[in-house]
Write a protein that holds these residues in place. Structure first.
Motif, PDB file in Angstrom:
ATOM      1  N   SER A 175       0.831  -1.211   0.000  1.00  0.00           N
ATOM      2  CA  SER A 175       0.000   0.000   0.000  1.00  0.00           C
ATOM      3  C   SER A 175       0.863   1.258   0.000  1.00  0.00           C
ATOM      4  O   SER A 175       0.559   2.225  -0.708  1.00  0.00           O
ATOM      5  CB  SER A 175      -0.932   0.020   1.210  1.00  0.00           C
ATOM      6  OG  SER A 175      -1.883  -1.008   1.105  1.00  0.00           O
ATOM      7  N   GLU A 176       1.941   1.245   0.778  1.00  0.00           N
ATOM      8  CA  GLU A 176       2.860   2.392   0.788  1.00  0.00           C
ATOM      9  C   GLU A 176       3.453   2.619  -0.603  1.00  0.00           C
ATOM     10  O   GLU A 176       3.537   3.757  -1.067  1.00  0.00           O
ATOM     11  CB  GLU A 176       3.988   2.156   1.781  1.00  0.00           C
ATOM     12  CG  GLU A 176       3.604   2.286   3.229  1.00  0.00           C
ATOM     13  CD  GLU A 176       4.770   1.978   4.156  1.00  0.00           C
ATOM     14  OE1 GLU A 176       5.930   2.310   3.808  1.00  0.00           O
ATOM     15  OE2 GLU A 176       4.523   1.397   5.227  1.00  0.00           O
ATOM     16  N   GLN A 177       3.881   1.537  -1.241  1.00  0.00           N
ATOM     17  CA  GLN A 177       4.465   1.656  -2.578  1.00  0.00           C
ATOM     18  C   GLN A 177       3.409   2.112  -3.587  1.00  0.00           C
ATOM     19  O   GLN A 177       3.687   2.907  -4.477  1.00  0.00           O
ATOM     20  CB  GLN A 177       5.099   0.336  -3.017  1.00  0.00           C
ATOM     21  CG  GLN A 177       6.256  -0.122  -2.140  1.00  0.00           C
ATOM     22  CD  GLN A 177       7.301   0.944  -1.901  1.00  0.00           C
ATOM     23  OE1 GLN A 177       7.692   1.670  -2.813  1.00  0.00           O
ATOM     24  NE2 GLN A 177       7.758   1.061  -0.666  1.00  0.00           N
ATOM     25  N   ASN A 178       2.192   1.606  -3.432  1.00  0.00           N
ATOM     26  CA  ASN A 178       1.108   1.998  -4.339  1.00  0.00           C
ATOM     27  C   ASN A 178       0.824   3.498  -4.267  1.00  0.00           C
ATOM     28  O   ASN A 178       0.526   4.128  -5.277  1.00  0.00           O
ATOM     29  CB  ASN A 178      -0.167   1.206  -4.046  1.00  0.00           C
ATOM     30  CG  ASN A 178      -0.127  -0.187  -4.629  1.00  0.00           C
ATOM     31  OD1 ASN A 178       0.718  -0.501  -5.467  1.00  0.00           O
ATOM     32  ND2 ASN A 178      -1.028  -1.029  -4.190  1.00  0.00           N
ATOM     33  N   GLU A 179       0.921   4.068  -3.064  1.00  0.00           N
ATOM     34  CA  GLU A 179       0.716   5.510  -2.923  1.00  0.00           C
ATOM     35  C   GLU A 179       1.782   6.284  -3.701  1.00  0.00           C
ATOM     36  O   GLU A 179       1.481   7.277  -4.366  1.00  0.00           O
ATOM     37  CB  GLU A 179       0.737   5.905  -1.445  1.00  0.00           C
ATOM     38  CG  GLU A 179      -0.496   5.456  -0.688  1.00  0.00           C
ATOM     39  CD  GLU A 179      -0.428   5.757   0.803  1.00  0.00           C
ATOM     40  OE1 GLU A 179       0.359   6.640   1.212  1.00  0.00           O
ATOM     41  OE2 GLU A 179      -1.174   5.110   1.557  1.00  0.00           O
ATOM     42  N   LYS A 180       3.025   5.837  -3.628  1.00  0.00           N
ATOM     43  CA  LYS A 180       4.109   6.491  -4.367  1.00  0.00           C
ATOM     44  C   LYS A 180       3.907   6.330  -5.876  1.00  0.00           C
ATOM     45  O   LYS A 180       4.134   7.263  -6.642  1.00  0.00           O
ATOM     46  CB  LYS A 180       5.458   5.902  -3.953  1.00  0.00           C
ATOM     47  CG  LYS A 180       5.820   6.203  -2.513  1.00  0.00           C
ATOM     48  CD  LYS A 180       7.102   5.477  -2.115  1.00  0.00           C
ATOM     49  CE  LYS A 180       7.399   5.662  -0.633  1.00  0.00           C
ATOM     50  NZ  LYS A 180       8.576   4.888  -0.204  1.00  0.00           N
ATOM     51  N   ILE A 181       3.481   5.139  -6.272  1.00  0.00           N
ATOM     52  CA  ILE A 181       3.227   4.885  -7.700  1.00  0.00           C
ATOM     53  C   ILE A 181       2.096   5.785  -8.182  1.00  0.00           C
ATOM     54  O   ILE A 181       2.204   6.409  -9.241  1.00  0.00           O
ATOM     55  CB  ILE A 181       2.895   3.396  -7.940  1.00  0.00           C
ATOM     56  CG1 ILE A 181       4.134   2.532  -7.669  1.00  0.00           C
ATOM     57  CG2 ILE A 181       2.391   3.179  -9.367  1.00  0.00           C
ATOM     58  CD1 ILE A 181       3.845   1.044  -7.583  1.00  0.00           C
ATOM     59  N   GLN A 182       1.025   5.857  -7.397  1.00  0.00           N
ATOM     60  CA  GLN A 182      -0.121   6.699  -7.773  1.00  0.00           C
ATOM     61  C   GLN A 182       0.322   8.149  -7.968  1.00  0.00           C
ATOM     62  O   GLN A 182      -0.085   8.804  -8.925  1.00  0.00           O
ATOM     63  CB  GLN A 182      -1.221   6.648  -6.704  1.00  0.00           C
ATOM     64  CG  GLN A 182      -1.973   5.343  -6.647  1.00  0.00           C
ATOM     65  CD  GLN A 182      -3.092   5.257  -7.668  1.00  0.00           C
ATOM     66  OE1 GLN A 182      -3.028   5.813  -8.753  1.00  0.00           O
ATOM     67  NE2 GLN A 182      -4.116   4.512  -7.326  1.00  0.00           N
ATOM     68  N   ALA A 183       1.164   8.663  -7.073  1.00  0.00           N
ATOM     69  CA  ALA A 183       1.639  10.049  -7.183  1.00  0.00           C
ATOM     70  C   ALA A 183       2.455  10.236  -8.462  1.00  0.00           C
ATOM     71  O   ALA A 183       2.267  11.227  -9.179  1.00  0.00           O
ATOM     72  CB  ALA A 183       2.466  10.419  -5.954  1.00  0.00           C
TER      73      ALA A 183
END
Length: 149
Positions: free
Chosen positions: A97-105
């Motif tokens: 989830s943490e990585q997904n937030e960075k990817i989304q940004a």
């Protein structure tokens, strides 16, 4: 009547408790399968992204295709985020989830740049997008290990 109920209650509790591990195992298998699919999609996305980004600077068709690919991957992230997470996988899912937030940004920044006509490949390279996609691969390997135990 009450005596029969009291005798049956422990048996019902044993039966009910027995269902929980089965359900948790089923959820874990489902989660591992979903994580496998997501990790494969992330790997393909990470592999195709640099060349597509480079070509998008000079080729408007590739820029449109890149924008579509970025939006598709956003949908895949959203879909994966909806998967039920078994207790055994909560920590690893938190890392994803943490990585997904960075990817989304990073994806949002790239889409905005494409739509504004100011896209440059370094937008993706300087974001944490590619690193986060690689980090998902490492997290996925840990999920496989836990799923196989």
């Amino acid at each position: 009547m009450m005596k029969k109920l009291l005798l049956a209650l422990p048996m019902l509790l044993v039966i009910a408790a027995g269902c929980s591990p089965v359900e948790e195992t089923k959820n874990t298998i489902t989660y591992v399968n979903e994580a496998t699919e997501y990790a494969n999609e992330a790997a393909t996305f990470a592999e195709e992204l640099p060349a597509m980004a480079q070509d998008a600077v000079t080729n408007p068709e590739t820029a449109e295709q890149l924008e579509s690919t970025l939006k598709d991957f956003q949908a895949q992230i959203d879909e994966f985020n909806q998967v039920e997470v078994p207790q055994l996988m909560e920590d690893l899912n938190g890392q994803i989830s943490e990585q997904n937030e960075k990817i989304q940004a990073g994806v949002e920044d790239a889409i905005t740049a494409i739509e504004e006509g100011s896209f440059q490949p370094d937008i993706l390279q300087n974001s944490e997008l590619l690193n986060s996609l690689q980090d998902i691969q490492g997290i996925y390997e840990n999920i496989q290990k836990l799923g196989n135990e």
